[in-house]
Design a protein around this motif. Structure first.
Motif, PDB file in Angstrom:
ATOM      1  N   LYS A 298       0.845  -1.202   0.000  1.00 19.61           N
ATOM      2  CA  LYS A 298       0.000   0.000   0.000  1.00 19.61           C
ATOM      3  C   LYS A 298       0.872   1.241   0.000  1.00 19.61           C
ATOM      4  O   LYS A 298       1.956   1.260   0.588  1.00 19.61           O
ATOM      5  N   ASP A 304      -5.784   5.160  -0.932  1.00 21.65           N
ATOM      6  CA  ASP A 304      -5.083   3.896  -0.702  1.00 21.65           C
ATOM      7  C   ASP A 304      -5.226   3.016  -1.938  1.00 21.65           C
ATOM      8  O   ASP A 304      -6.325   2.844  -2.460  1.00 21.65           O
ATOM      9  N   LYS A 334      -5.949  -1.685  -7.154  1.00 20.38           N
ATOM     10  CA  LYS A 334      -7.270  -1.072  -7.081  1.00 20.38           C
ATOM     11  C   LYS A 334      -7.316  -0.060  -5.939  1.00 20.38           C
ATOM     12  O   LYS A 334      -6.711  -0.256  -4.891  1.00 20.38           O
ATOM     13  N   ASP A 336      -8.805   1.532  -2.854  1.00 17.46           N
ATOM     14  CA  ASP A 336      -9.612   0.990  -1.768  1.00 17.46           C
ATOM     15  C   ASP A 336     -10.742   1.941  -1.403  1.00 17.46           C
ATOM     16  O   ASP A 336     -10.584   3.170  -1.400  1.00 17.46           O
ATOM     17  N   GLU A 337     -11.888   1.370  -1.118  1.00 14.15           N
ATOM     18  CA  GLU A 337     -13.036   2.081  -0.547  1.00 14.15           C
ATOM     19  C   GLU A 337     -13.410   3.317  -1.367  1.00 14.15           C
ATOM     20  O   GLU A 337     -13.525   4.432  -0.859  1.00 14.15           O
ATOM     21  N   ILE A 338     -13.590   3.089  -2.654  1.00 13.65           N
ATOM     22  CA  ILE A 338     -14.012   4.176  -3.542  1.00 13.65           C
ATOM     23  C   ILE A 338     -15.537   4.148  -3.656  1.00 13.65           C
ATOM     24  O   ILE A 338     -16.122   3.120  -3.998  1.00 13.65           O
ATOM     25  N   SER A 339     -16.125   5.258  -3.388  1.00  6.68           N
ATOM     26  CA  SER A 339     -17.585   5.360  -3.482  1.00  6.68           C
ATOM     27  C   SER A 339     -17.987   5.631  -4.930  1.00  6.68           C
ATOM     28  O   SER A 339     -17.162   5.965  -5.779  1.00  6.68           O
ATOM     29  N   ASP A 342     -16.934   8.836  -6.372  1.00  5.47           N
ATOM     30  CA  ASP A 342     -15.522   9.011  -6.736  1.00  5.47           C
ATOM     31  C   ASP A 342     -15.123   8.104  -7.897  1.00  5.47           C
ATOM     32  O   ASP A 342     -13.957   7.777  -8.064  1.00  5.47           O
ATOM     33  N   ASP A 343     -16.097   7.734  -8.702  1.00  2.56           N
ATOM     34  CA  ASP A 343     -15.831   6.793  -9.781  1.00  2.56           C
ATOM     35  C   ASP A 343     -14.984   7.397 -10.888  1.00  2.56           C
ATOM     36  O   ASP A 343     -14.620   6.721 -11.835  1.00  2.56           O
ATOM     37  N   ASN A 395     -10.740   2.625 -12.041  1.00  2.00           N
ATOM     38  CA  ASN A 395     -10.134   2.735 -10.720  1.00  2.00           C
ATOM     39  C   ASN A 395      -9.314   1.492 -10.344  1.00  2.00           C
ATOM     40  O   ASN A 395      -8.995   1.290  -9.184  1.00  2.00           O
TER      41      ASN A 395
END
Length: 437
Positions: A298, A304, A334, A336-339, A342-343, A395
């Motif tokens: 990371k 992240d 990839k 991490d934790e993309i909503s 935030d695409d 992403n």
């Protein structure tokens, strides 16, 4: 009796009456040649003196059997000394066998009622007791294991003048274990011999309690020979298959290479196995494996990025810690934790390389991606050894890589650590650069 002066070298059964001319019982001694001209009897015993350079005997059996057996019951000839045993009355007859010096010698069978024995004893420094006799055949040809080995008439007393031969014939070399529950023979004169095809001879006599005798052989001859003077209960032994110890080295040799990595794996494996002796053993192709650590690298910041490794092109099966070379490694980087909001983030894979440890600057290193493109194959690599599957598009980015081993490192040192430099671009304005071509 003056004509019979000489050196006594023969001994006969004290309970028997012998009417022979005196020269039959005495040796004529001249120039260290010890010669017994003629002996007619059911058996003959003589101590071969160390003063003899040569020794000879002409023997004619007066017994009922037309077969003879000759052996040493005490002592051994020196190395390079021997006694040749011929059928008939002289050394022009068929050679029945040789009593070798330098160790235990196996008895010689004579398919005749007469024999001529000619010995060279010039190096032997001890008295050697020679014995020849008629015998009655017994024994067996053995092909099936297990087999019970018994002296004649066991547990009753075995007969005199026995010459029992058991011939064990196997398809391949085996370790045979003879488990004796008892063995009781006349110590001086009745013997149990073992001889394998390599010429190894072992000899037993006297009272022996429970013991195991182990021998490795393809063809094994077991002989029990008894004289005239006494008898005992004999022996009982159960023969079982032993085990075969097989040791071998598996080694795939690769020529030295200047390349940093290679996908042809050099293996060196020492293997020792124990098998039942009646099994046939063959080797088959061994799949080579190398150690591999799953890595989650990371890079900290406002975003992240996780690097995950998979074993298939669908990226749904995690890569095991060990892979078989040259199977593919599938990598996915990839955010991490993309909503959903935030695409617009685009992962741009700029560089990727592999090292043998966690230090990204360590050597040796293997380049996978540079400037957003796959590094061209080198050193005879396949064209598809490295492939970018997805980059500069969404992403996450993906690529696949044929697994490999590091050249000139042992199996214990085979680890692959993958490092990547990643640029993340927010493409809400559509200004992120495209795939480098």
């Amino acid at each position: 009796m003056s004509a019979c002066a000489g050196k006594v070298s023969g001994r006969f059964d004290r309970t028997s009456v012998h009417q022979f001319d005196c020269f039959l019982l005495y040796l004529s001694v001249s120039d260290a040649q010890c010669v017994v001209q003629n002996v007619s009897h059911a058996y003959y015993y003589s101590a071969i003196s160390p003063n003899c350079n040569t020794w000879a005997l002409r023997f004619v059996s007066t017994g009922d059997s037309s077969r003879l057996i000759a052996h040493f019951i005490l002592g051994q000839l020196a190395a390079n000394n021997f006694c040749k045993v011929y059928e008939g009355s002289d050394d022009q007859g068929k050679l029945a066998g040789t009593l070798e010096g330098g160790g235990l010698s196996f008895p010689v069978f004579v398919e005749s009622s007469s024999a001529y024995i000619s010995c060279v004893t010039n190096l032997t420094s001890e008295s050697v007791s020679f014995f020849i006799q008629q015998f009655t055949s017994c024994g067996d040809d053995v092909a099936d294991i297990p087999y019970k080995l018994l002296s004649p008439m066991f547990p009753s007393y075995y007969p005199n003048y026995a010459g029992c031969v058991w011939r064990f014939q196997m398809n391949s070399s085996r370790t045979l274990v003879f488990q004796f529950s008892t063995s009781y023979t006349e110590n001086c004169c009745d013997f149990l011999y073992f001889k394998n095809e390599a010429g190894k001879v072992d000899k037993f006599s006297g009272r022996l309690w429970s013991f195991d005798y182990t021998v490795t052989a393809t063809n094994l001859t077991v002989l029990f020979v008894t004289d005239y003077s006494g008898a005992s209960t004999g022996f009982s032994a159960t023969n079982e298959n032993g085990t075969v110890s097989v040791s071998f080295l598996i080694w795939r040799y690769l020529a030295p290479s200047p390349a940093v990595i290679q996908r042809d794996v050099q293996n060196k494996l020492n293997v020792t196995c124990l098998f039942d002796a009646d099994l046939l053993i063959s080797s088959s192709k061994i799949s080579t494996q190398i150690g591999f650590d799953e890595i989650f690298a990371k890079k900290a910041g406002t975003l992240d990025v996780a690097l995950n490794l998979f074993s298939n092109e669908y990226f749904n099966e995690s890569l095991p810690r060990e892979v078989i070379v040259p199977n593919y490694i599938f990598a996915k980087l990839k955010l991490d934790e993309i909503s959903a909001a935030d695409d617009y983030f685009i992962v741009q894979l700029e560089a990727c390389w592999a090292t043998r440890n966690e230090n990204s600057d360590s050597l040796p290193s293997y380049q996978i991606v540079q400037s957003g493109c796959v590094v061209p194959p080198s050193g005879g690599e396949a064209a598809d050894a490295k492939t970018l599957i997805r980059n500069y598009e969404s992403n996450f980015a993906t690529f696949k890589l044929m697994s490999f081993v590091w050249t000139n490192f042992t199996d214990a040192e085979q680890f692959i650590y993958i490092h990547c430099d990643v640029t993340v671009c927010h493409n809400s304005t559509g200004q992120c650069p495209g795939q480098v071509t």
